[in-house]
Design a protein around this motif. Sequence first.
Motif: not given
Length: 412
Positions: A113-122
């Motif tokens: 959910n890129e509104d809440k997290i940098d997708k690279r971290l997930l």
Amino acid sequence: MNTALENIVEELQLDKSKWKLTKFGDVAIQQKGKVDRENTLLTKYIQGGHMNSEDLHIRNWGNLEDEYLGPAFIRKFEKGDILYGSRRTYLRKVAIADFDGITSNTTFVVKANEDKIDKRLLPFIMMSEGFTENSIKNSKGSVNPYINWKDIAKYEFLLPPKDQQDKLAELLWAMDDVIERENDALNKLNETYSISINQFMIHGNYGDNGEIIKTKCGLLDKRIKIIKLKDCLLEKPTYGANASSKPFENGSLRYIRITDIDDEGNLIKEDKVTIDSTDYSKYILKDQDFLFARTGNTVGKTLLYDSQMEESVFAGYLIRFRVNSKILNPKFLFYFTKSLKYETFKRKMIKVGAQPNINSEEYQSMILPSFSIEIQNELIDKLDFMKCNIDTLKSKISSSKALQKSLINQVF
């Protein structure tokens, strides 16, 4: 590992006072897109066996036309999606797809959910100790435990503010890039090592009738002869000891089983058993004894025993060969068993029945190049040098992965 990155990790002091306790389900979205396999342009699939433990990269896959897939393979994934093995979550199978494809419904397909997290971290959150412990704790079933998405979605962790996520993502992926470069270097070394062994053993250039042939190996531009293993032995081969009782935990000798030998011919240190020395003296291994596995799915596996290993006896499914080192260096025999020539020999000799099997007589019929001891030693030195470089790089990769894991758990 890059020294600069090591220093960053060692000096990393995270102020988490402004980090927010967050549920995984708020930053991750499960994808449930289905595929009609009879009407799709997708050609690749991924199953659990294609994903490696603690490895974010997809290195293997299958092609839909190659084999039958069960009805569970209906889940679509897209390039960039995260794949998570929901069964036996202790294996930590988390990988990022680098192509579109199909997987089974037991593999979760996840987007950030890129509104809440940098997708690279997930993906790094999913590799963390806390995430794995939560999955194991909430798994259901005993034989093949599995986790439900709702239980993953409830997992809580501290999420850094958006303005910190970018730097942390760059650091984590920089470490992953270092490991990938080291893996690439290791693959090249392994390829050179394998090619060299096959060149040195002149694969395919001699037959079974003892004819003199000319090698294609640049190092050995001369005519050579061949020899059978039985003509290089000091004594008849010996079958191993079948323990009459359960091995003692505090016995004086290690009891080497086929399962104690890895695919590269190393003695595994973990999960060893010992046995009392009574009645097993004739099975005690001496320096440079050579072991061949004679039965089972690992038939043909080998171990070169040396005096630096702990005092040991060998189990019944192994055969001991004592080689005349004036004719054949045991280390040269060891390297020969890593060649394609040896693989061809195994395929020819294995008798298929209840259990695959190669007996001592058949092993003794093995044909080897009859090099002088001087030439054998020269080739061994070259292969030892390559093997040392491979082992050094493997150790470096292990250290890099440990450092990466430490950082992931510092952050999440």
